[in-house]
Design a protein around this motif. Structure first.
Motif, PDB file in Angstrom:
ATOM      1  N   ASN A  43       1.232  -1.629  -0.143  1.00 52.13           N
ATOM      2  CA  ASN A  43       0.069   0.150   0.033  1.00 52.13           C
ATOM      3  C   ASN A  43       0.609   0.992   0.237  1.00 52.13           C
ATOM      4  OD1 ASN A  43      -2.153  -1.787   0.414  1.00 52.13           O
ATOM      5  ND2 ASN A  43      -1.859  -1.845   2.285  1.00 52.13           N
ATOM      6  N   ARG A  85      10.207  -6.566   1.603  1.00 53.79           N
ATOM      7  CA  ARG A  85      10.907  -5.509   1.808  1.00 53.79           C
ATOM      8  C   ARG A  85      11.901  -5.014   0.913  1.00 53.79           C
ATOM      9  NH1 ARG A  85      12.077  -1.979   6.096  1.00 53.79           N
ATOM     10  NH2 ARG A  85      13.640  -0.722   6.254  1.00 53.79           N
ATOM     11  N   GLU A 144       3.718   0.414   3.050  1.00 55.49           N
ATOM     12  CA  GLU A 144       3.009  -0.612   4.028  1.00 55.49           C
ATOM     13  C   GLU A 144       2.759  -1.666   3.541  1.00 55.49           C
ATOM     14  OE1 GLU A 144      -0.666   0.507   6.506  1.00 55.49           O
ATOM     15  OE2 GLU A 144       1.193   2.759   7.249  1.00 55.49           O
ATOM     16  N   ILE A 145       3.664  -2.688   4.142  1.00 53.10           N
ATOM     17  CA  ILE A 145       3.725  -4.074   3.298  1.00 53.10           C
ATOM     18  C   ILE A 145       2.924  -4.960   4.316  1.00 53.10           C
ATOM     19  CG2 ILE A 145       5.115  -6.374   2.706  1.00 53.10           C
ATOM     20  CD1 ILE A 145       7.700  -4.412   3.002  1.00 53.10           C
ATOM     21  N   GLU A 146       1.780  -5.327   3.544  1.00 57.22           N
ATOM     22  CA  GLU A 146       0.680  -6.282   4.498  1.00 57.22           C
ATOM     23  C   GLU A 146       1.196  -8.444   4.000  1.00 57.22           C
ATOM     24  OE1 GLU A 146      -2.883  -3.279   5.051  1.00 57.22           O
ATOM     25  OE2 GLU A 146      -3.015  -4.644   3.016  1.00 57.22           O
ATOM     26  N   ARG A 152      -3.750  -9.435   5.844  1.00 57.57           N
ATOM     27  CA  ARG A 152      -3.745  -8.148   5.383  1.00 57.57           C
ATOM     28  C   ARG A 152      -3.603  -7.497   7.389  1.00 57.57           C
ATOM     29  NH1 ARG A 152      -5.229  -6.341  -0.110  1.00 57.57           N
ATOM     30  NH2 ARG A 152      -4.501  -4.605   1.359  1.00 57.57           N
ATOM     31  N   VAL A 203      -0.595  -5.304   8.881  1.00 56.18           N
ATOM     32  CA  VAL A 203       1.086  -4.664   8.631  1.00 56.18           C
ATOM     33  C   VAL A 203       1.860  -5.188   8.553  1.00 56.18           C
ATOM     34  CG1 VAL A 203       2.490  -2.331   8.806  1.00 56.18           C
ATOM     35  CG2 VAL A 203       0.045  -2.933   7.956  1.00 56.18           C
ATOM     36  N   ASP A 251       5.752  -4.715   7.902  1.00 57.96           N
ATOM     37  CA  ASP A 251       6.662  -3.306   7.546  1.00 57.96           C
ATOM     38  C   ASP A 251       5.866  -2.740   7.178  1.00 57.96           C
ATOM     39  OD1 ASP A 251       9.154  -2.713   8.067  1.00 57.96           O
ATOM     40  OD2 ASP A 251      10.378  -4.280   6.306  1.00 57.96           O
ATOM     41  N   THR A 252       7.890  -1.584   7.360  1.00 60.85           N
ATOM     42  CA  THR A 252       6.854   0.204   6.808  1.00 60.85           C
ATOM     43  C   THR A 252       8.193   0.408   6.287  1.00 60.85           C
ATOM     44  OG1 THR A 252       5.253   0.501   7.603  1.00 60.85           O
ATOM     45  CG2 THR A 252       6.601   2.114   6.711  1.00 60.85           C
TER      46      THR A 252
END
Length: 83
Positions: free
Chosen positions: A12, A34, A61-63, A67, A69, A71-72
Motif C-alpha cells: 500500500n 521489503r 506499507e507491506i501487508e 492484510r 502490516v 513492515d513499512t
C-alpha cells in the motif's frame, strides 16, 4: 513434484494519494517483500523529484496475506541522502 505456494504480500502506497494494493505479489519471504518495496519506493521518490519535490515521510506499507502490516518502507529509508 510438489509445489510450494509462496506467501502473498500487499504493498500500500502512501504518497500524494493513498493507493491500496488489491492484487499483491507472491514473494519468497518478508525479506524479499521489503526489497520489492524499497525498489518501488525509489521509483516513486524519483518520480516526485522529477516534479521538483521529495517528501521523506511518504511510505509503502507491506501487508501479509492476512492484510496485517508487517513492515513499512519510508521513501527516505529507500535512498542514501547525501549532502
Amino acid at each position: 513434484m510438489a509445489y510450494t505456494l509462496m506467501p502473498l504480500f500487499f504493498f500500500n502506497v502512501f504518497n500524494d494519494a493513498v493507493t491500496m494494493d488489491d492484487e499483491g505479489a507472491e514473494l519468497v519471504d518478508a525479506q524479499a517483500a521489503r526489497a520489492h518495496a524499497v525498489k518501488n519506493a525509489r521509483s516513486l521518490a524519483a518520480e516526485c523529484v522529477l516534479h521538483g519535490y521529495f517528501i521523506a515521510s511518504n511510505r509503502i506499507e507491506i501487508e501479509d496475506e492476512n492484510r496485517v502490516v508487517v513492515d513499512t518502507v519510508r521513501f527516505d529509508e529507500a535512498v542514501d541522502l547525501r549532502p
